[in-house]
Write a protein that holds these residues in place. Structure first.
Motif: not given
Length: 111
Positions: A89-91, A93-103
């Motif tokens: 969560i938060g800003e 970006g590519e890293a947050s999108i990748d992490a959310a996809i894994e969540w």
């Protein structure tokens, strides 16, 4: 739900035989009532992160997987610890999108 209904074949779609069709219909309504899935996934992430000071992610995973093998518990604990360190969560970006996809699948398989 689809798999559960298919186990009963034709009877799985008849409300006279099973409550599964009603539950299947209600899932859409309940998801809207309880807010959207992404919101709920985000809230779970925030809650786990917020309480991690007094309820460790390892204790949470062990509690959810009570009775599972230590290998399985360790695997999920490592995944959770990794995801909690990443910007789910938060800003945006590519890293947050990748992490959310894994969540999302992480929670699916954990529960």
């Amino acid at each position: 739900m689809r798999e559960a209904i298919s186990v009963f074949a034709g009877n799985g779609v008849m409300e006279e035989f099973s409550s599964l069709p009603k539950i299947f219909r209600d899932v859409v309504v309940n998801e809207q009532w309880e807010r959207h899935r992404n919101f709920l996934l985000t809230q779970i992430y925030r809650d786990i992160q917020r309480v991690s000071g007094w309820y460790s992610p390892a204790a949470f995973v062990a509690s959810v997987l009570d009775g599972a093998s230590q290998k399985e518990i360790k695997k999920f604990n490592e995944q959770l610890e990794d995801l909690l360190q990443r910007p789910v969560i938060g800003e945006v970006g590519e890293a947050s999108i990748d992490a959310a996809i894994e969540w999302d699948p992480f929670l699916h398989f954990l529960f």
